[in-house]
Design an enzyme around this catalytic site. Structure first.
Site, short mmCIF file in Angstrom:
data_model
loop_
_atom_site.label_atom_id
_atom_site.label_comp_id
_atom_site.label_asym_id
_atom_site.label_seq_id
_atom_site.Cartn_x
_atom_site.Cartn_y
_atom_site.Cartn_z
N HIS A 355 0.81 -1.23 0.00
CA HIS A 355 0.00 0.00 0.00
C HIS A 355 0.83 1.27 0.00
CE1 HIS A 355 -4.16 -1.42 0.53
NE2 HIS A 355 -3.62 -2.45 1.12
N LYS A 543 -8.93 13.51 4.33
CA LYS A 543 -8.05 12.33 4.34
C LYS A 543 -7.14 12.49 5.55
CE LYS A 543 -6.89 13.54 0.13
NZ LYS A 543 -7.14 12.36 -0.62
N ARG A 544 -6.31 11.48 5.83
CA ARG A 544 -5.36 11.62 6.93
C ARG A 544 -4.47 12.83 6.68
NH1 ARG A 544 -1.42 7.78 7.47
NH2 ARG A 544 -1.87 7.25 5.33
N LYS A 549 0.31 14.24 1.43
CA LYS A 549 -1.04 14.52 0.90
C LYS A 549 -1.22 16.03 0.64
CE LYS A 549 -3.05 10.38 3.05
NZ LYS A 549 -3.53 9.58 1.92
N THR A 651 -8.95 6.29 -2.05
CA THR A 651 -10.32 5.79 -2.30
C THR A 651 -11.32 6.92 -2.07
OG1 THR A 651 -10.37 4.92 -0.04
CG2 THR A 651 -9.91 3.35 -1.80
N LYS A 655 -15.07 7.96 -3.94
CA LYS A 655 -16.35 8.27 -3.27
C LYS A 655 -16.87 9.63 -3.71
CE LYS A 655 -14.46 5.68 0.53
NZ LYS A 655 -13.61 5.82 1.70
#
Length: 798
Positions: A355, A543-544, A549, A651, A655
């Site tokens: 991952h 998100k985290r 990110k 992911t 969504k």
């Protein structure tokens, strides 16, 4: 089997449970009692359904899949189960007779927060999809008493409160104490020979008892039910002698070490005690799960000779790697198999999903720690490595430097990802781009050595949760225009494409989005008294919180807009609301600083009545699956802005796309595949590609040059030094100016142009709605149903 589709049965069953459990009628019952009784009734239905499904699978000799993951971010079970069993209308009607509102009943269930983010949510989505596709599947994890922490911001600083989910969530757990497994830690190894046989016995160990609790996961429109088996750690016995002598501390010490294992999801591991506890958690999960899988198999077949033909074990990231040497241990020590036969079974049983390409996230364990805590497992890993290196030497033509670089054990550390690759028959990434990157970088030598192992399965989501359950308006429109087939087969969403130029459908889509935005605004007002204007663009990054990110890239652009509006408040500006939600790991200081910076800019803008009509920022506290179900349908723009080559898949992007948000992103992770299916005109792409990132790194990236040469960048970073809402952010500013590991400054101009483009596109209402429709229509390929079918066919041999 019970006819649970019969409304009379459901009504009588609910009345009977309220009477026997609480001695009340529905009219007297509190909402909490109704929640408990209704949930217990659904668990009973699922337990029975699972039993008949698995009996059928056993009698047909079907291969079973066991999915091992340290995280499962399940969210709430009641609503999902009612939707998947198609009982929502019946139950609503029954409760309606007593003036009970089903939506209020849902609120009594806490999220089962047994995960951190994408990894755990993916595992949960796969449980749903495996049941829907009627594959015999079990997930395994730990029953953490405290799941991921509850997040509370105090003056913008993230504080972690315990997430005590079990009081409300335990109704979903079916205890199975008769299946408990003993797990052994520490101790000594004794070796001896007997008639040419070499024996190793593990003695003087300490034992922890693993007690299983089953959570049932329903499929949609299928006879399948998955089981998530969660292990709780208990000390096996009590030191009565010490207790009687008055040495209470010693009597309770063993208990506290054992009980700590299933106490908290991921202890902070920036100290030795945390590392030791995390290693214990991982071995506890693996030993209990593999022991259980072996017992299961023996009860059906009575031999382990055919184990690999009837069992597929999947390792979700490296946390459950110790399952590999644990199965070897059982085959060698408990069953007396030869090494060759045991290794043949093991290598044909395990498959591994990688991952991450982040070096710091690829687990490595200190040799001395492993040797002390799990000595027998350590000796097996050493033997696996010795044999592997000997074979490599042959294949590498005696190149010892290359063999050493590929070794499982090097620099006094055990490389878990390497062990997974060596012992698995399949290794997959989670998006096309990521699967290519792991072949070219992380596992370059392993790929050259065994190319046939490497595969790709792009992630998928349990899309019914984010559409059917969370977006009733859109679901109704889809049913009316394309029928209900899309609920079972995501690819049917494609049929919506024919309405791309139908003004009535486009108008309805706008109306649905507006209703979803109003619903979200109402929630925010009730819970945090923050007023959000539904007529603004909802630009969402959830998100985290992690530097890769790049939430701070988003903040840089907001600061640039804010500076611009301060200088010229009357400038033509499309009103925008930036919505963030993110939890930072408790020990990740810079990530917590970024959260505080988002809060500070939100507060400062809010104090300026003129600017806040055009620009506002909102940080959604304690983000979890249930909040996600409310936010996804309300979003206009989906921020997927990680540095190219760092996000494996994502992911959340799927969504948001499914609910009609437009992706603004780099060509990273699954964004690449989203662009492939929606086309360049229905996505907003910016920034460097992976190869450009690598080239800039190789040439020597100098963020200070951007700071010195770009006025807008300089002003944004200087504002962090000077202060936002009275708080200074020197650490974030220094990181950007001096090292900028994720190249925020290099992508800044391109990102800012993309933001401006999104505002222009949004003003063309018809064009924007057409883009939105194209995203919904093409989201079907990102269904978890499709993903598990690929796993079943290409990897598990089901």
């Amino acid at each position: 089997m019970t006819n649970y589709k019969d409304p009379n049965y459901l009504k009588q069953e609910l009345l009977s449970r309220l009477r026997t459990q609480f001695n009340v009628t529905p009219s007297e019952a509190s909402d909490k009692q109704v929640y408990q009784a209704l949930s217990a009734m659904i668990v009973e239905i699922l337990r029975e359904k699972r039993q008949s499904f698995i009996n059928k699978c056993h009698s047909n000799g079907r291969k079973q899949i066991y999915y091992l993951s340290m995280e499962f971010l399940m969210g709430r079970s009641l609503k999902t189960s009612l939707y998947n069993l198609e009982l929502v209308e019946d139950i609503s009607k029954i409760l309606g007779e007593y003036d009970i509102n089903l939506d209020k009943i849902y609120e009594y269930e806490p999220d089962a927060g047994l995960g951190n983010g994408g990894l755990g949510r993916l595992a949960a989505c796969y449980m749903d999809a495996l049941a829907t596709q009627a594959y015999p599947a079990m997930g395994y994890s730990i029953c953490y008493e405290y799941g991921i922490f509850k997040q509370h911001l105090e003056n913008g600083w993230q504080t972690e409160l315990p997430d005590n989910w079990l009081p409300g969530g335990s109704v979903w757990l079916d205890p199975r104490p008769e299946l408990s497994i003993d797990v052994h830690f520490e101790g000594d190894l004794q070796e001896y020979w007997d008639k040419q046989y070499h024996y190793i016995s593990h003695v003087n160990y300490s034992t922890v008892c693993a007690i299983p609790y089953d959570m049932y996961v329903s499929g949609y429109g299928s006879e399948g039910v998955s089981v998530l088996r969660l292990w709780t750690a208990k000390a096996p016995n009590f030191d009565m002698a010490s207790f009687n002598k008055g040495d209470y501390e010693k009597a309770l010490a063993g208990n506290s070490v054992a009980n700590a294992i299933s106490k908290v999801l991921y202890p902070n591991d920036n100290h030795l005690e945390g590392k030791s506890l995390r290693l214990r958690q991982q071995y506890f999960l693996c030993a209990a799960s593999v022991g259980d899988i072996v017992n299961n198999h023996m009860s059906v077949y009575g031999t382990l000779d055919n184990f690999h033909e009837k069992v597929a074990i999947h390792i979700n990231d490296t946390h459950p790697t110790l399952a590999i040497p644990e199965l070897m241990r059982i085959l060698l020590d408990d069953c007396g198999y030869t090494w060759e036969k045991a290794w043949h079974i093991v290598t044909n049983t395990f498959a591994y999903t990688n991952h991450t390409v982040m070096a710091e996230a690829l687990e490595k364990w200190d040799v001395n720690l492993v040797r002390r805590i799990i000595p027998r497992i350590f000796s097996i890993i050493v033997e696996i490595n010795n044999r592997y290196c000997a074979q490599l030497m042959e294949r590498n033509g005696g190149d010892s430097a290359k063999t050493t670089s590929m070794s499982i054990i090097k620099d006094n550390q055990i490389h878990m990802a390497t062990l997974c690759v060596v012992a698995s028959h399949s290794v997959n990434g989670v998006s096309k781009l990521h699967s290519e990157i792991i072949k070219q970088s992380v596992f370059k030598d392993e790929y050259a050595d065994s190319p046939m192992k490497f595969k790709n399965v792009t992630n998928g989501i349990a899309y019914r949760r984010w559409l059917y359950q969370s977006n009733p308006g859109l679901t109704a429109l889809l049913r009316e225009k394309i029928g209900s087939g899309f609920l079972k087969d995501g690819s049917e969403l494609k049929k919506l494409s024919v309405f791309a130029n139908d003004d009535a459908v486009l108008e309805q889509l706008r109306k649905i989005k507006r209703e979803n935005k109003e619903r979200f605004c109402k929630y925010v007002m009730q819970n945090s008294k923050f007023a959000i204007d539904p007529d603004t663009i909802f630009d969402v990054q959830v998100k985290r919180l992690h530097e890769y990110k790049r939430q701070h890239l988003n903040v840089m652009n907001i600061l640039a807009d804010y500076n611009m509006l301060l200088e010229n408040p009357d400038i033509d500006f499309t009103p925008k609301t930036y919505i963030f939600a993110a939890k930072a790991a408790p020990g990740y200081y810079l990530a917590k600083q970024i959260i505080k910076m988002i809060w500070a800019i939100s507060e400062e803008i809010r104090k300026n009545p003129k600017i806040s009509k055009k620009l506002s920022v909102y940080f959604l506290e304690d983000y979890r699956v249930t909040l996600s179900e409310l936010l996804m349908p309300a979003s206009d723009i989906s921020e997927q802005i990680s540095l190219a080559g760092t996000e494996a898949s994502g992911t959340g992007n799927m969504k948001l796309m499914l609910n009609g948000a437009i992706t603004m992103g780099t060509l990273d992770g699954a964004n690449v595949e989203i662009r492939d299916v929606v086309g360049d005109e229905n996505i907003i792409i910016f920034g460097m590609k992976t190869e450009e990132v690598n080239a800039l790194k190789a040439a020597g990236y100098r963020p200070e040059d951007y700071y010195n040469n770009n006025e807008v960048i300089r002003a944004c970073i200087n504002r962090m030094y000077k202060g936002i809402n009275g708080c200074v952010f020197n650490d974030v500013a220094d990181s950007l100016k001096n090292s900028d590991p994720y190249m925020v400054l290099a992508d800044f101009d391109s990102y800012r142009a993309a933001q401006q483009r999104s505002s222009q596109l949004y003003q063309d209402t018809r064009k924007w709605t057409q883009m939105s429709l194209a995203n919904i229509a093409n989201a079907g390929v990102f269904s978890a149903d499709r993903a598990v079918n690929e796993y079943a066919k290409e990897i598990w041999g089901l």
